[in-house]
Each structure stands twice: as C-alpha cells, then as structure tokens.
Motif scaffolding. Sequence first.
Motif, mmCIF file in Angstrom:
data_model
loop_
_atom_site.group_PDB
_atom_site.id
_atom_site.type_symbol
_atom_site.label_atom_id
_atom_site.label_comp_id
_atom_site.label_asym_id
_atom_site.label_seq_id
_atom_site.Cartn_x
_atom_site.Cartn_y
_atom_site.Cartn_z
ATOM 1 N N ARG A 64 0.834 -1.207 0.000
ATOM 2 C CA ARG A 64 0.000 0.000 0.000
ATOM 3 C C ARG A 64 0.874 1.265 0.000
ATOM 4 N NH1 ARG A 64 -2.313 1.243 4.164
ATOM 5 N NH2 ARG A 64 -1.393 -0.169 5.702
ATOM 6 N N PHE A 65 2.142 1.082 0.329
ATOM 7 C CA PHE A 65 3.072 2.197 0.402
ATOM 8 C C PHE A 65 3.909 2.258 -0.878
ATOM 9 C CE2 PHE A 65 3.107 3.654 4.895
ATOM 10 C CZ PHE A 65 2.229 2.726 5.420
ATOM 11 N N SER A 66 4.037 3.452 -1.438
ATOM 12 C CA SER A 66 4.909 3.644 -2.592
ATOM 13 C C SER A 66 5.481 5.045 -2.518
ATOM 14 C CB SER A 66 4.144 3.431 -3.895
ATOM 15 O OG SER A 66 3.112 4.397 -4.020
ATOM 16 N N ALA A 67 6.571 5.253 -3.228
ATOM 17 C CA ALA A 67 7.193 6.578 -3.248
ATOM 18 C C ALA A 67 7.836 6.790 -4.593
ATOM 19 C CB ALA A 67 8.219 6.722 -2.133
ATOM 20 N N GLU A 68 7.899 8.025 -4.989
ATOM 21 C CA GLU A 68 8.608 8.381 -6.202
ATOM 22 C C GLU A 68 9.346 9.697 -5.980
ATOM 23 O OE1 GLU A 68 5.901 8.814 -9.463
ATOM 24 O OE2 GLU A 68 5.107 10.709 -8.741
ATOM 25 N N ARG A 69 10.319 9.874 -6.855
ATOM 26 C CA ARG A 69 11.081 11.125 -6.827
ATOM 27 C C ARG A 69 11.284 11.556 -8.256
ATOM 28 N NH1 ARG A 69 17.162 12.250 -4.393
ATOM 29 N NH2 ARG A 69 16.920 14.511 -4.191
ATOM 30 N N THR A 70 11.018 12.801 -8.523
ATOM 31 C CA THR A 70 11.115 13.312 -9.875
ATOM 32 C C THR A 70 12.113 14.455 -9.956
ATOM 33 O OG1 THR A 70 9.237 14.773 -9.455
ATOM 34 C CG2 THR A 70 8.765 12.636 -10.465
ATOM 35 N N GLY A 71 12.840 14.499 -11.072
ATOM 36 C CA GLY A 71 13.790 15.583 -11.289
ATOM 37 C C GLY A 71 14.908 15.618 -10.272
ATOM 38 N N GLY A 72 15.113 14.496 -9.592
ATOM 39 C CA GLY A 72 16.157 14.460 -8.576
ATOM 40 C C GLY A 72 15.892 15.384 -7.417
ATOM 41 N N SER A 73 14.631 15.787 -7.256
ATOM 42 C CA SER A 73 14.315 16.752 -6.210
ATOM 43 C C SER A 73 13.147 16.256 -5.369
ATOM 44 C CB SER A 73 14.038 18.119 -6.808
ATOM 45 O OG SER A 73 13.766 19.064 -5.802
ATOM 46 N N VAL A 74 11.963 16.763 -5.666
ATOM 47 C CA VAL A 74 10.785 16.498 -4.839
ATOM 48 C C VAL A 74 10.447 15.017 -4.816
ATOM 49 C CG1 VAL A 74 8.305 16.909 -4.664
ATOM 50 C CG2 VAL A 74 9.848 18.791 -5.240
ATOM 51 N N SER A 75 10.024 14.563 -3.634
ATOM 52 C CA SER A 75 9.574 13.183 -3.492
ATOM 53 C C SER A 75 8.169 13.155 -2.907
ATOM 54 C CB SER A 75 10.520 12.402 -2.590
ATOM 55 O OG SER A 75 10.042 11.079 -2.367
ATOM 56 N N THR A 76 7.411 12.163 -3.345
ATOM 57 C CA THR A 76 6.065 11.962 -2.821
ATOM 58 C C THR A 76 5.946 10.552 -2.269
ATOM 59 O OG1 THR A 76 5.145 13.474 -4.467
ATOM 60 C CG2 THR A 76 3.606 12.001 -3.367
ATOM 61 N N LEU A 77 5.462 10.447 -1.055
ATOM 62 C CA LEU A 77 5.159 9.153 -0.441
ATOM 63 C C LEU A 77 3.648 8.986 -0.474
ATOM 64 C CD1 LEU A 77 6.147 6.652 1.267
ATOM 65 C CD2 LEU A 77 5.682 8.055 3.289
ATOM 66 N N THR A 78 3.197 7.907 -1.074
ATOM 67 C CA THR A 78 1.765 7.651 -1.205
ATOM 68 C C THR A 78 1.385 6.435 -0.383
ATOM 69 O OG1 THR A 78 1.740 8.565 -3.444
ATOM 70 C CG2 THR A 78 -0.109 7.151 -2.823
ATOM 71 N N ILE A 79 0.326 6.587 0.381
ATOM 72 C CA ILE A 79 -0.225 5.457 1.134
ATOM 73 C C ILE A 79 -1.645 5.233 0.633
ATOM 74 C CG2 ILE A 79 -0.663 4.462 3.407
ATOM 75 C CD1 ILE A 79 1.156 6.636 4.597
ATOM 76 N N GLN A 80 -1.879 4.056 0.106
ATOM 77 C CA GLN A 80 -3.211 3.736 -0.407
ATOM 78 C C GLN A 80 -4.009 2.998 0.664
ATOM 79 O OE1 GLN A 80 -1.760 1.501 -3.894
ATOM 80 N NE2 GLN A 80 -2.696 3.072 -5.175
ATOM 81 N N ARG A 81 -5.308 3.205 0.612
ATOM 82 C CA ARG A 81 -6.225 2.477 1.507
ATOM 83 C C ARG A 81 -5.701 2.526 2.941
ATOM 84 N NH1 ARG A 81 -4.810 -0.548 -2.582
ATOM 85 N NH2 ARG A 81 -3.723 -2.100 -1.284
ATOM 86 N N THR A 82 -5.556 3.730 3.460
ATOM 87 C CA THR A 82 -4.930 3.907 4.769
ATOM 88 C C THR A 82 -5.626 3.104 5.861
ATOM 89 O OG1 THR A 82 -6.246 5.930 5.058
ATOM 90 C CG2 THR A 82 -3.955 6.188 4.323
ATOM 91 N N GLN A 83 -4.804 2.653 6.794
ATOM 92 C CA GLN A 83 -5.275 1.916 7.970
ATOM 93 C C GLN A 83 -4.887 2.695 9.217
ATOM 94 O OE1 GLN A 83 -6.969 -1.134 7.517
ATOM 95 N NE2 GLN A 83 -6.843 -0.448 5.375
#
Lengths: 116, 113
Positions: A64-83
């Motif tokens: 349910r947890f994923s993360a990405e980073r774009t442009g070598g800068s900003v990162s986003t952590l995504t949690i799906q279907r939170t518990q």
Amino acid sequence: GAGVSQSPSNKVTEKGKDVELRCDPISGHTALYWYRQSLGQGLEFLIYFQGNSAPDKSGLPSDRFSAERTGGSVSTLTIQRTQQEDSAVYLCASSLLSGGLTDTQYFGPGTRLTVL
Amino acid sequence: AQSVTQPDIHITVSEGASLELRCNYSYGATPYLFWYVQSPGQGLQLLLKYFSGDTLVQGIKGFEAEFKRSQSSFNLRKPSVHWSDAAEYFCAVGAGGRRALTFGSGTRLQVQP
C-alpha cells in the motif's frame, strides 16, 4: 529554502482513503530518505532514493506504500487504503552526496498523519 | 542486522547538573554512530557523529559522546544541562553498506529549574 520542507504538516484522513505526503529536499542534495516515527517508537526506515531511483525500499511495510522522486528533487510518499496503524509522523531527510553514511542526513519537520 | 538500544525512556535532571544518555548498539564491525536531538515540533538535528579515530567526539551545543567498543556503547554526555536542552534524543547506527540509519526508541529529557 534553507532546509528540508514537508507538506502538509498535519493530515487527518479516514480509513481506506489514499494520502500523498510531499518532501522538498535541500537544493542540490542527491540522496533522499523517508522514515516513519510511530508513537513511542524510534524512527523506522522506509525508503532511500539516490537521484530518481530507489536502490533500497526494504522498509516499506506493505504494497500500500509507494514513493517516487522526480527531477532528482521532490519526493512523494503515497499510502493507499490507509489503515489506523499507518498513523505516525513521516519524516523526510536528505543528504548531499552519494548518500553514504558519512554524509549528514538533514531532516524535515515531518508530516503527522492521523487515520480515523 | 544492526540494532540500537536506549535503555532510558525518560530522564529528568536539574538545570546545571551533568547528563549522560545511554546508547548500546549491536553490530559485528565498527559502526557509524550518531546522536540526534528532536525538539517539540522540530525536525531532528544532528548533535555529533562517530566514524573512526578518536573515540571521544565533540558535538554542537556542548555535547560529547564516547565510543567504547568493548561495551558496544556510545553514550552522550554534557557537563552542565540548560533548560533549552529539554528534548528527545535519538541514538542511531549506520552499518553494513546500507544508507539507512537504524534508530533507537529515544530518550526524553526533562530539565527541572
């Protein structure tokens, strides 16, 4: 800015909803880390980025947890279907060079996530 | 895998008194050791770090720590505590080629006037 910034500072969500947490590292820092700090616990490593790739994602607790980073800068952590057990403070850190242990990790103020 | 233990969850000292926060680690080789401080509403700030060499390390804000291999310890000390030192302190270890740090569960320091 001068330091690592994270947004939002606080997030309250309902169980089952998806959330996105954002991290802006210090400009020029190539390594970025996500940690989680649960109540009464130490910091738990989640994922490490070098540039845009994640050579170590061993700490992500579930798919349910994923993360990405774009442009070598900003990162986003995504949690799906939170518990409810996802409730914690999510901390981001960045370091200047290769992310080796001799590089100081600079931490942001965190995002406090509360899942109702 | 490496691990870190901070035996004291909560410590209270009087202002001006000396301070020692305990940290024990588990790792087969020489680890990289860190102490961070977290003030309320703030991010973690690095106080000091040890990689190699002199086992007594000086940090910011008057803190020091000593690496003792025989005891697998890296205790944090300060000769005279100030009220502004009230915060949570985390010991961390890095080792084994991983970039991530392993943190202890923290010690909360209260300073009495």
